[in-house]
Motif scaffolding. Structure first.
Motif, PDB file in Angstrom:
ATOM      1  N   LYS A 433      14.922  -2.040  -1.880  1.00 30.49           N
ATOM      2  CA  LYS A 433      14.183  -1.923  -0.626  1.00 30.49           C
ATOM      3  C   LYS A 433      12.982  -1.013  -0.835  1.00 30.49           C
ATOM      4  O   LYS A 433      13.140   0.182  -1.064  1.00 30.49           O
ATOM      5  CB  LYS A 433      15.090  -1.366   0.476  1.00 30.49           C
ATOM      6  N   GLY A 434      11.794  -1.589  -0.771  1.00 27.15           N
ATOM      7  CA  GLY A 434      10.569  -0.840  -0.947  1.00 27.15           C
ATOM      8  C   GLY A 434       9.846  -1.226  -2.218  1.00 27.15           C
ATOM      9  O   GLY A 434      10.466  -1.386  -3.275  1.00 27.15           O
ATOM     10  N   ARG A 435       8.501  -1.398  -2.079  1.00 25.57           N
ATOM     11  CA  ARG A 435       7.735  -1.875  -3.223  1.00 25.57           C
ATOM     12  C   ARG A 435       6.250  -1.571  -3.009  1.00 25.57           C
ATOM     13  O   ARG A 435       5.773  -1.508  -1.880  1.00 25.57           O
ATOM     14  CB  ARG A 435       7.932  -3.382  -3.369  1.00 25.57           C
ATOM     15  N   ALA A 436       5.516  -1.392  -4.101  1.00 22.41           N
ATOM     16  CA  ALA A 436       4.066  -1.259  -4.016  1.00 22.41           C
ATOM     17  C   ALA A 436       3.472  -2.616  -3.646  1.00 22.41           C
ATOM     18  O   ALA A 436       3.835  -3.639  -4.232  1.00 22.41           O
ATOM     19  CB  ALA A 436       3.499  -0.782  -5.341  1.00 22.41           C
ATOM     20  N   VAL A 437       2.561  -2.620  -2.683  1.00 19.17           N
ATOM     21  CA  VAL A 437       1.897  -3.862  -2.298  1.00 19.17           C
ATOM     22  C   VAL A 437       0.412  -3.839  -2.637  1.00 19.17           C
ATOM     23  O   VAL A 437      -0.246  -4.886  -2.602  1.00 19.17           O
ATOM     24  CB  VAL A 437       2.094  -4.166  -0.796  1.00 19.17           C
ATOM     25  N   LEU A 438      -0.112  -2.672  -2.980  1.00 15.33           N
ATOM     26  CA  LEU A 438      -1.523  -2.569  -3.343  1.00 15.33           C
ATOM     27  C   LEU A 438      -1.699  -1.365  -4.264  1.00 15.33           C
ATOM     28  O   LEU A 438      -1.202  -0.273  -3.960  1.00 15.33           O
ATOM     29  CB  LEU A 438      -2.379  -2.385  -2.086  1.00 15.33           C
ATOM     30  N   THR A 439      -2.362  -1.583  -5.391  1.00 17.26           N
ATOM     31  CA  THR A 439      -2.659  -0.499  -6.320  1.00 17.26           C
ATOM     32  C   THR A 439      -4.157  -0.456  -6.538  1.00 17.26           C
ATOM     33  O   THR A 439      -4.768  -1.464  -6.921  1.00 17.26           O
ATOM     34  CB  THR A 439      -1.929  -0.700  -7.667  1.00 17.26           C
ATOM     35  N   ILE A 440      -4.742   0.708  -6.277  1.00 18.90           N
ATOM     36  CA  ILE A 440      -6.191   0.885  -6.329  1.00 18.90           C
ATOM     37  C   ILE A 440      -6.515   1.954  -7.367  1.00 18.90           C
ATOM     38  O   ILE A 440      -5.969   3.061  -7.317  1.00 18.90           O
ATOM     39  CB  ILE A 440      -6.746   1.298  -4.953  1.00 18.90           C
ATOM     40  N   VAL A 441      -7.380   1.619  -8.307  1.00 22.19           N
ATOM     41  CA  VAL A 441      -7.810   2.558  -9.343  1.00 22.19           C
ATOM     42  C   VAL A 441      -9.322   2.712  -9.265  1.00 22.19           C
ATOM     43  O   VAL A 441     -10.061   1.722  -9.355  1.00 22.19           O
ATOM     44  CB  VAL A 441      -7.393   2.078 -10.749  1.00 22.19           C
ATOM     45  N   ALA A 442      -9.768   3.944  -9.071  1.00 25.40           N
ATOM     46  CA  ALA A 442     -11.202   4.242  -8.958  1.00 25.40           C
ATOM     47  C   ALA A 442     -11.877   3.333  -7.937  1.00 25.40           C
ATOM     48  O   ALA A 442     -12.989   2.857  -8.142  1.00 25.40           O
ATOM     49  CB  ALA A 442     -11.886   4.127 -10.312  1.00 25.40           C
ATOM     50  N   GLY A 443     -11.194   3.092  -6.834  1.00 16.81           N
ATOM     51  CA  GLY A 443     -11.767   2.325  -5.736  1.00 16.81           C
ATOM     52  C   GLY A 443     -11.697   0.820  -5.880  1.00 16.81           C
ATOM     53  O   GLY A 443     -12.188   0.093  -5.010  1.00 16.81           O
ATOM     54  N   GLU A 444     -11.067   0.328  -6.946  1.00 17.99           N
ATOM     55  CA  GLU A 444     -10.944  -1.109  -7.152  1.00 17.99           C
ATOM     56  C   GLU A 444      -9.476  -1.520  -7.106  1.00 17.99           C
ATOM     57  O   GLU A 444      -8.614  -0.853  -7.685  1.00 17.99           O
ATOM     58  CB  GLU A 444     -11.562  -1.525  -8.486  1.00 17.99           C
ATOM     59  N   ILE A 445      -9.213  -2.637  -6.440  1.00 18.49           N
ATOM     60  CA  ILE A 445      -7.843  -3.153  -6.364  1.00 18.49           C
ATOM     61  C   ILE A 445      -7.482  -3.783  -7.702  1.00 18.49           C
ATOM     62  O   ILE A 445      -8.121  -4.742  -8.155  1.00 18.49           O
ATOM     63  CB  ILE A 445      -7.711  -4.180  -5.229  1.00 18.49           C
ATOM     64  N   VAL A 446      -6.440  -3.232  -8.368  1.00 14.56           N
ATOM     65  CA  VAL A 446      -6.004  -3.765  -9.652  1.00 14.56           C
ATOM     66  C   VAL A 446      -4.685  -4.518  -9.539  1.00 14.56           C
ATOM     67  O   VAL A 446      -4.280  -5.185 -10.486  1.00 14.56           O
ATOM     68  CB  VAL A 446      -5.900  -2.643 -10.715  1.00 14.56           C
ATOM     69  N   PHE A 447      -4.024  -4.382  -8.394  1.00 11.47           N
ATOM     70  CA  PHE A 447      -2.822  -5.183  -8.120  1.00 11.47           C
ATOM     71  C   PHE A 447      -2.737  -5.395  -6.634  1.00 11.47           C
ATOM     72  O   PHE A 447      -2.883  -4.444  -5.846  1.00 11.47           O
ATOM     73  CB  PHE A 447      -1.549  -4.505  -8.609  1.00 11.47           C
ATOM     74  N   ASP A 448      -2.519  -6.642  -6.235  1.00 11.25           N
ATOM     75  CA  ASP A 448      -2.390  -6.978  -4.813  1.00 11.25           C
ATOM     76  C   ASP A 448      -1.120  -7.786  -4.635  1.00 11.25           C
ATOM     77  O   ASP A 448      -1.095  -9.000  -4.866  1.00 11.25           O
ATOM     78  CB  ASP A 448      -3.618  -7.766  -4.358  1.00 11.25           C
ATOM     79  N   GLY A 449      -0.043  -7.096  -4.242  1.00 14.07           N
ATOM     80  CA  GLY A 449       1.238  -7.752  -4.028  1.00 14.07           C
ATOM     81  C   GLY A 449       1.283  -8.611  -2.797  1.00 14.07           C
ATOM     82  O   GLY A 449       2.216  -9.395  -2.599  1.00 14.07           O
ATOM     83  N   ARG A 450       0.288  -8.486  -1.933  1.00 18.01           N
ATOM     84  CA  ARG A 450       0.242  -9.301  -0.722  1.00 18.01           C
ATOM     85  C   ARG A 450      -0.017 -10.765  -1.053  1.00 18.01           C
ATOM     86  O   ARG A 450       0.278 -11.652  -0.268  1.00 18.01           O
ATOM     87  CB  ARG A 450      -0.853  -8.796   0.215  1.00 18.01           C
ATOM     88  N   LYS A 451      -0.542 -11.008  -2.266  1.00 22.48           N
ATOM     89  CA  LYS A 451      -0.840 -12.366  -2.689  1.00 22.48           C
ATOM     90  C   LYS A 451       0.322 -13.012  -3.432  1.00 22.48           C
ATOM     91  O   LYS A 451       0.239 -14.161  -3.818  1.00 22.48           O
ATOM     92  CB  LYS A 451      -2.083 -12.369  -3.581  1.00 22.48           C
ATOM     93  N   ALA A 452       1.366 -12.225  -3.674  1.00 22.04           N
ATOM     94  CA  ALA A 452       2.490 -12.733  -4.471  1.00 22.04           C
ATOM     95  C   ALA A 452       3.284 -13.770  -3.668  1.00 22.04           C
ATOM     96  O   ALA A 452       3.346 -13.723  -2.463  1.00 22.04           O
ATOM     97  CB  ALA A 452       3.384 -11.579  -4.872  1.00 22.04           C
TER      98      ALA A 452
END
Length: 452
Positions: A433-452
């Motif tokens: 229960k619980g997961r990263a849905v967005l990871t942002i590095v230096a202002g850029e999205i490098v992972f978007d779990g919302r698209k999974a």
């Protein structure tokens, strides 16, 4: 100018003593504003992200991973490892030195940083070896490794047996302002054991790893640390006795931090009966009393951070072709014949963890062992301090390394979907229960779990 507005999430930033509903604006590579939710802001055509129901936290930092690059592309590469890290919510990972060749000279450190730059994903913080070739004899050139980009020193996976070598290394790293991370194992006591010495080892017919091997070496190394005044970090603590020694050393003024892994606080030694080599690591999974001691140390603040000790291995290294038939979900292995026990003993140590760590750690919050802010301290703020990084905060002006977490998203661990190259996990099929849905590095999205 790249702008993102994270709207209506719960911002949890212990470094700024902030915990509440806020809108957070990222402009270019920095955090431009953090305002109470609903406050009018100059959006500058920002991309809008609805973060309602989610936590917005400083980018997660893993102080202990193995990326196997250079040297072992069948297990992991810097590219696949950093992509797995981003999927797990990590914006920075500290990559250990047990590569081939070993990261014991500036050229290897630069190679790792160049590959990470090419990946354009999660950041890589190189960990330099303490001794050349991890041989425990000849120290590296510490200053040149720092100049090349090393953020920590460790011979992880191999203890530094020579007390004089360790003492000299601590003196030099203290002069430079960095820490040494220690793999605590007395090899005369562990004797290459396959699992924790006790009932499970006896049941399987495999060699036992003495419980005392870890605290025996912790005691020696903390005595050296107290004498030197240097900063030391105890990796993957697994026993109650080690924790007591760490507490006592702090009372005597030792500059010591320590970490716990999700596999050690989630599983006990009995997991080896079901998962076999995929539940084999060093230090091994311990008994239930030790697991309870780890929980207590997480609650009371003894543990500074959570680290995955992400250790990818291919099936051949884990001897799964020969041993897979004995183990698996829903069943427990019986006593292994001699040949099978020998194969088990020689299976590689370690489990993957980058894509499951956050879900397992959030279980501590859902069970009320810790508060969300404490989780953020353990998975961002404190690792940043260990690695001497200007990170771990969402303060205005800080670099925009951000993790957006849905704490209530339920999901099932499916190794075949991992972005890591390897699948060696004892958590397959576990409901989290619980997961990263967005990871942002230096202002850029490098992972978007919302698209999974």
């Amino acid at each position: 100018m790249n702008s993102i507005l994270l709207r209506g999430g719960r911002v949890i930033d212990p470094a700024s003593a902030r915990d509440g509903q806020y809108d957070l604006l990222v402009r270019d590579s920095e955090i431009a504003a953090v305002e109470r939710a609903g406050t009018r802001m100059n959006l500058d055509d920002a991309s809008l992200v609805d973060a309602s129901g989610c936590w917005i936290v400083p980018g997660l930092i893993d102080p202990h991973v193995h990326l196997r690059d250079p040297g072992f592309p069948e297990k992991e590469t810097i590219l696949t490892g950093l992509r797995a890290a981003a999927a797990g919510g990590f914006t920075t990972v500290a990559a250990m030195a047990n590569t081939s060749p070993v990261n014991d000279r500036p050229a290897i450190t630069r190679y790792m940083l160049e590959r990470a730059e090419e990946a354009h994903c999660t950041r890589l913080a190189p960990v330099s070896a303490v001794t050349h070739g991890l041989g425990g004899i000849e120290p590296v050139d510490f200053a040149s490794m720092v100049d090349a980009g090393a953020r920590l020193f460790s011979d992880d996976g191999i203890p530094i047996d020579d007390a004089g070598v360790l003492s000299r290394a601590l003196d030099e790293t203290m002069r430079l302002g960095y820490a040494v991370a220690l793999h605590e194992e007395d090899r005369a006591l562990s004797c290459g054991g396959a699992v924790n010495a006790g009932a499970v080892a006896t049941h399987l017919g495999v060699s036992g790893y003495a419980h005392s091997a870890e605290p025996h070496r912790v005691r020696r190394d903390l005595a050296i640390a107290i004498g030197s005044g240097a900063a030391v970090h105890v990796a993957h603590v697994s026993t109650a006795e080690s924790l007591e020694l760490i507490r006592a050393a702090r009372q005597r003024g030792a500059q010591v931090t320590c970490e716990v892994t999700p596999h050690h606080f989630t599983l006990d030694e009995s997991a080896a009966l079901t998962w076999g080599p995929n539940a084999k690591m060093n230090p091994p999974l311990r008994n239930r009393d030790d697991v309870e001691a780890l929980h207590a140390a997480i609650r009371d603040g003894t543990f500074d951070m959570i680290a995955t000790d992400h250790a990818p291995h291919d099936p051949k290294s884990k001897r799964m072709e020969q041993l897979g038939a004995f183990f698996g979900p829903g069943r427990q292995a019986g006593h292994l014949e001699r040949d099978a026990a020998e194969l088990f003993a020689h299976a590689a140590n370690g489990v993957v963890g980058l894509e499951t760590s956050l879900g397992l750690a959030l279980g501590l919050v859902h069970r009320s062992l810790i508060e969300p802010a404490r989780l953020v301290e353990m998975m961002s703020l404190n690792p940043a301090a260990l690695l001497r990084l200007e990170a771990g905060t969402l303060a205005v002006g800080a670099v925009a390394d951000i993790t957006v977490i849905d704490p209530n998203l339920e999901w099932t661990v499916a190794p075949e979907k991992f972005l890591s190259k390897s699948r060696n996990t004892p958590f397959a099929g576990m409901r989290l229960k619980g997961r990263a849905v967005l990871t942002i590095v230096a202002g850029e999205i490098v992972f978007d779990g919302r698209k999974a």
